[in-house]
Design a protein around this motif. Structure first.
Motif, PDB file in Angstrom:
ATOM      1  N   HIS A 151     -39.235  30.205  11.729  1.00  0.00           N
ATOM      2  CA  HIS A 151     -39.152  29.232  12.836  1.00  0.00           C
ATOM      3  C   HIS A 151     -38.266  28.066  12.430  1.00  0.00           C
ATOM      4  O   HIS A 151     -37.438  27.592  13.212  1.00  0.00           O
ATOM      5  CB  HIS A 151     -40.544  28.676  13.166  1.00  0.00           C
ATOM      6  CG  HIS A 151     -41.431  29.642  13.894  1.00  0.00           C
ATOM      7  ND1 HIS A 151     -42.784  29.444  14.017  1.00  0.00           N
ATOM      8  CD2 HIS A 151     -41.145  30.802  14.546  1.00  0.00           C
ATOM      9  CE1 HIS A 151     -43.302  30.455  14.723  1.00  0.00           C
ATOM     10  NE2 HIS A 151     -42.336  31.291  15.041  1.00  0.00           N
ATOM     11  N   GLU A 179     -42.895  39.770  14.656  1.00  0.00           N
ATOM     12  CA  GLU A 179     -44.033  39.238  15.429  1.00  0.00           C
ATOM     13  C   GLU A 179     -44.549  40.254  16.439  1.00  0.00           C
ATOM     14  O   GLU A 179     -45.747  40.548  16.505  1.00  0.00           O
ATOM     15  CB  GLU A 179     -43.592  37.977  16.222  1.00  0.00           C
ATOM     16  CG  GLU A 179     -43.642  36.698  15.439  1.00  0.00           C
ATOM     17  CD  GLU A 179     -43.279  35.471  16.286  1.00  0.00           C
ATOM     18  OE1 GLU A 179     -43.554  34.362  15.809  1.00  0.00           O
ATOM     19  OE2 GLU A 179     -42.706  35.612  17.384  1.00  0.00           O
ATOM     20  N   GLU A 213     -47.252  29.005  19.111  1.00  0.00           N
ATOM     21  CA  GLU A 213     -47.592  29.980  18.081  1.00  0.00           C
ATOM     22  C   GLU A 213     -48.283  29.309  16.897  1.00  0.00           C
ATOM     23  O   GLU A 213     -49.344  29.762  16.450  1.00  0.00           O
ATOM     24  CB  GLU A 213     -46.334  30.711  17.611  1.00  0.00           C
ATOM     25  CG  GLU A 213     -45.756  31.609  18.699  1.00  0.00           C
ATOM     26  CD  GLU A 213     -44.479  32.327  18.315  1.00  0.00           C
ATOM     27  OE1 GLU A 213     -44.068  33.216  19.067  1.00  0.00           O
ATOM     28  OE2 GLU A 213     -43.863  31.991  17.266  1.00  0.00           O
TER      29      GLU A 213
HETATM   30 FE   FE2 Z   1     -42.341  32.925  16.267  1.00  0.00          FE
END
Ligand code: FE2
Ligand code: FE2
Length: 156
Positions: free
Chosen positions: A20, A60, A120
Motif C-alpha cells: 500500500h 489480496e 482495508e
Molecule cells: Fe490493499
C-alpha cells in the motif's frame, strides 16, 4: 491507521501494508510530477503503480479476500473493494497524464486510494486476525506467493 490490534505485526498483513505504501508513494510522485509538467516521470510513476497494484490485488483477491468473503458479514465489504480495484486498474491502463481531464482523474484516484486502503487497514485486516483459521492463513499466504513469484515476505 490501526496500530493497536497487532495486525501490523502479522506477516502477510505487513507485506500488504508495505505494498500500500509503495503504491500511494508512487501515486503521490505521479501527482507531483504532473504539477510540475514532468509528464515523462508521471508516466513512469503511473506505470509502476499499475504493476505494483496488479500483484498486490492478485494477492489480496485470491487470498485474504477469498477466504474472508465466505462470511456474508465480510463479503458485503469486500465486493466494493474489488470493484474499486477494477476501476483504478482501468484508469491506470488508459490514463494520458498530459490530458487535463485525466490529470484530474489521477488526483482524485490517489485520494480515493488512500480511503480504500484505510478501509482495508482499519477494517478488514484487523478483522482477519480473529476471522481466519490456520488453513485460511495458509491459503492467503499461498495466493501472495503466487502473485509475487520468486519474492519472499518481509522478514524480521
Ligand atoms: Fe490493499
Ligand atoms: Fe484493496
Amino acid at each position: 491507521m490501526c496500530h493497536y490490534c497487532g495486525c501490523r505485526q502479522m506477516p502477510l498483513v505487513r507485506d500488504y501494508i508495505a505494498e500500500h505504501e509503495r503504491a500511494t508513494n508512487l501515486g503521490g510522485d505521479a501527482v507531483r510530477a504532473i504539477d510540475v509538467g514532468d509528464f515523462e516521470k508521471a508516466r513512469r510513476c503511473t506505470a509502476q503503480m499499475a504493476v505494483e497494484l496488479a500483484s498486490h490485488w492478485r494477492g489480496e483477491e485470491n487470498g485474504l479476500f477469498r477466504v474472508m468473503e465466505r462470511e456474508p458479514e465480510y463479503a458485503e465489504h469486500i465486493s466494493p473493494l474489488v470493484l474499486e480495484h477494477r476501476q483504478l486498474a482501468e484508469l491506470l491502463a488508459t490514463v494520458d497524464v498530459a490530458d487535463s481531464d485525466d490529470q484530474e482523474w489521477i488526483r482524485v484516484a490517489v485520494i480515493d486510494l488512500h480511503e480504500h486502503i484505510r478501509k482495508e487497514e482499519d477494517g478488514l485486516f484487523p478483522a482477519s486476525l480473529t476471522a481466519l483459521s490456520g488453513a485460511d492463513w495458509d491459503a492467503s499466504m499461498a495466493a501472495w506467493h503466487e502473485a509475487h513469484p520468486g519474492e519472499d515476505l518481509i522478514s524480521d
